[in-house]
Each structure stands twice: as C-alpha cells, then as structure tokens.
Scaffold this motif. Structure first.
Motif, PDB file in Angstrom:
ATOM      1  N   ASP A  88       0.797  -1.264  -0.094  1.00 54.97           N
ATOM      2  CA  ASP A  88       0.005   0.061   0.061  1.00 54.97           C
ATOM      3  C   ASP A  88       0.867   1.223   0.023  1.00 54.97           C
ATOM      4  N   GLY A  89       2.050   1.171   0.196  1.00 50.45           N
ATOM      5  CA  GLY A  89       2.808   2.410   0.222  1.00 50.45           C
ATOM      6  C   GLY A  89       3.162   2.822  -1.135  1.00 50.45           C
ATOM      7  N   VAL A  90       2.914   2.189  -2.061  1.00 53.31           N
ATOM      8  CA  VAL A  90       3.025   2.649  -3.465  1.00 53.31           C
ATOM      9  C   VAL A  90       1.878   3.531  -3.862  1.00 53.31           C
ATOM     10  N   ALA A  91       0.687   3.263  -3.680  1.00 54.03           N
ATOM     11  CA  ALA A  91      -0.473   4.033  -4.064  1.00 54.03           C
ATOM     12  C   ALA A  91      -0.640   5.220  -2.876  1.00 54.03           C
ATOM     13  N   GLU A  92      -0.290   4.840  -1.673  1.00 49.55           N
ATOM     14  CA  GLU A  92      -0.415   5.890  -0.542  1.00 49.55           C
ATOM     15  C   GLU A  92       0.927   6.748  -0.333  1.00 49.55           C
ATOM     16  N   ALA A  93       1.726   6.652  -1.203  1.00 51.75           N
ATOM     17  CA  ALA A  93       3.015   7.584  -1.181  1.00 51.75           C
ATOM     18  C   ALA A  93       2.405   9.173  -0.939  1.00 51.75           C
ATOM     19  N   ASN A  94       2.754   9.964  -0.230  1.00 46.85           N
ATOM     20  CA  ASN A  94       2.289  11.341  -0.262  1.00 46.85           C
ATOM     21  C   ASN A  94       3.189  12.314  -0.722  1.00 46.85           C
ATOM     22  N   ASN A  95       2.799  13.262  -1.500  1.00 49.64           N
ATOM     23  CA  ASN A  95       3.718  14.430  -1.728  1.00 49.64           C
ATOM     24  C   ASN A  95       3.875  15.639  -0.788  1.00 49.64           C
ATOM     25  N   PRO A  96       4.482  16.569  -0.726  1.00 52.82           N
ATOM     26  CA  PRO A  96       4.648  17.528   0.176  1.00 52.82           C
ATOM     27  C   PRO A  96       3.292  18.012   0.494  1.00 52.82           C
ATOM     28  N   SER A  97       2.089  18.155  -0.377  1.00 51.35           N
ATOM     29  CA  SER A  97       1.017  18.682  -0.280  1.00 51.35           C
ATOM     30  C   SER A  97       0.066  17.718   0.466  1.00 51.35           C
ATOM     31  N   HIS A  98       0.392  16.428   0.858  1.00 50.86           N
ATOM     32  CA  HIS A  98      -0.182  15.173   1.486  1.00 50.86           C
ATOM     33  C   HIS A  98      -1.292  14.732   0.623  1.00 50.86           C
ATOM     34  N   GLU A  99      -1.058  14.711  -0.672  1.00 53.09           N
ATOM     35  CA  GLU A  99      -1.752  14.299  -1.770  1.00 53.09           C
ATOM     36  C   GLU A  99      -1.115  12.836  -2.120  1.00 53.09           C
ATOM     37  N   VAL A 129       7.049   7.573  -8.687  1.00 54.99           N
ATOM     38  CA  VAL A 129       6.737   7.661  -7.040  1.00 54.99           C
ATOM     39  C   VAL A 129       7.650   8.559  -6.525  1.00 54.99           C
ATOM     40  N   ASN A 130       8.953   8.507  -6.631  1.00 65.42           N
ATOM     41  CA  ASN A 130       9.907   9.219  -6.151  1.00 65.42           C
ATOM     42  C   ASN A 130       9.852  10.681  -6.538  1.00 65.42           C
ATOM     43  N   GLN A 131       9.461  10.982  -8.008  1.00 64.25           N
ATOM     44  CA  GLN A 131       9.422  12.148  -8.503  1.00 64.25           C
ATOM     45  C   GLN A 131       8.023  12.929  -7.854  1.00 64.25           C
ATOM     46  N   PHE A 132       6.883  12.031  -7.724  1.00 61.32           N
ATOM     47  CA  PHE A 132       5.620  12.557  -7.130  1.00 61.32           C
ATOM     48  C   PHE A 132       5.889  13.080  -5.684  1.00 61.32           C
ATOM     49  N   VAL A 133       6.539  12.210  -5.008  1.00 61.16           N
ATOM     50  CA  VAL A 133       6.830  12.329  -3.187  1.00 61.16           C
ATOM     51  C   VAL A 133       7.725  13.498  -3.124  1.00 61.16           C
ATOM     52  N   ALA A 134       8.751  13.684  -4.280  1.00 56.45           N
ATOM     53  CA  ALA A 134       9.808  14.748  -3.929  1.00 56.45           C
ATOM     54  C   ALA A 134      10.274  14.660  -2.587  1.00 56.45           C
ATOM     55  N   GLU A 135      10.537  15.715  -1.968  1.00 50.96           N
ATOM     56  CA  GLU A 135      11.137  15.807  -0.624  1.00 50.96           C
ATOM     57  C   GLU A 135      10.377  15.460   0.601  1.00 50.96           C
TER      58      GLU A 135
END
Length: 151
Positions: A88-99, A129-135
C-alpha cells in the motif's frame, strides 16, 4: 493462509496483523490459484492490453481472528500477460501537499513503463513515485513485484 492465520492468532500479537496476497502459478498451464488476506488488489495486464486492477475477493488480514476461511480465486495467464503486486505504500505515497500517488497514477505509470523488462517497469514506477513524493518523508515501504508469463 488459514493455518498461518491461526498460528499468528495463537501468538497473540497485540495490535499487529499481516496482509498477504498469495499466488501459486502452474508454469505448465498458466493457471494461478490466488487468495487475498487484506492486501491491495494486484494489477493485471493481458497481452496487448493495458493494466487494470484485478479485483479479487478480500479476506480478513492475518492475525486478527482465528478460524477464518479464505476464498480462492483463479487467474488464467496467457503468453505475455503481466501481474504486478505491490504494498500500500506505493499508492499511498504522499507528496509535500499530502496528496497520495493513488491507484490511477500507479496504473498510468505501469502502462507508461510496461514495454521493457519487469525490472525496468518496476524501476519506472519507483521513479514516478519518487518524483511525485519529492522531498516529502517516506512513511511506508514501496515494495513491488512483477511477473510476465512466457508460456
């Protein structure tokens, strides 16, 4: 799964449980027997088509209640079909805006990277995923596995 569930329940692991997606593939026939214990739906790509979620029947997570029965499903693979299983960590990975990255982005990423090897596809999804999550800090694992049935 029933035996493992009962063993985990006997251990009385407070507030702990395990999700499992089980698939046993007969390499000669392409038939896979599956069972789902509270895990994410896998994604399935039929040869020449796009990925879509394979919505099997979910059973209860392992380690919660003894005596649970799990339902078997079957998938018939044909030459070139691909199965993608993930945590679930793939689909639930969050970006800095918590999306969340989400299932739609995951399926789009799979379809964008499905022409190469399974390693290349998984690395492509992980890169997306990494690009979406950013920092944003990682809060869960992003474990992925893919198989391509060659007949």
């Amino acid at each position: 799964l029933e035996d493992v569930n009962n063993q985990l329940c006997d251990k009385r692991m407070d507030s702990m449980f395990v999700t499992v997606w089980l698939g046993i593939l007969d390499l000669n026939t392409g038939e896979m027997i599956t069972a789902n214990a509270g895990h994410e739906y896998p994604a399935l790509k039929r040869n020449g088509e796009d990925f879509e979620l394979y919505k099997d029947k979910h059973g209860l997570v392992l380690g919660r209640l003894p005596g649970i029965t799990y339902i078997e499903s079957k998938i018939q693979f044909n030459r070139g079909d691909v199965l993608f299983v993930y945590t679930d960590g793939v689909a639930e990975a969050n970006n800095p805006s918590h999306e969340q990255f989400g299932l739609t982005r995951m399926i789009e990423s799979l379809n964008a990277h499905c022409e190469g090897s399974m390693d290349e596809m998984i690395n492509g999804v992980q890169d997306d995923v990494n690009q979406f999550v950013a920092e944003a800090p990682q809060f869960d694992d992003t474990t992925m596995m893919a198989i391509k049935y060659l007949g």
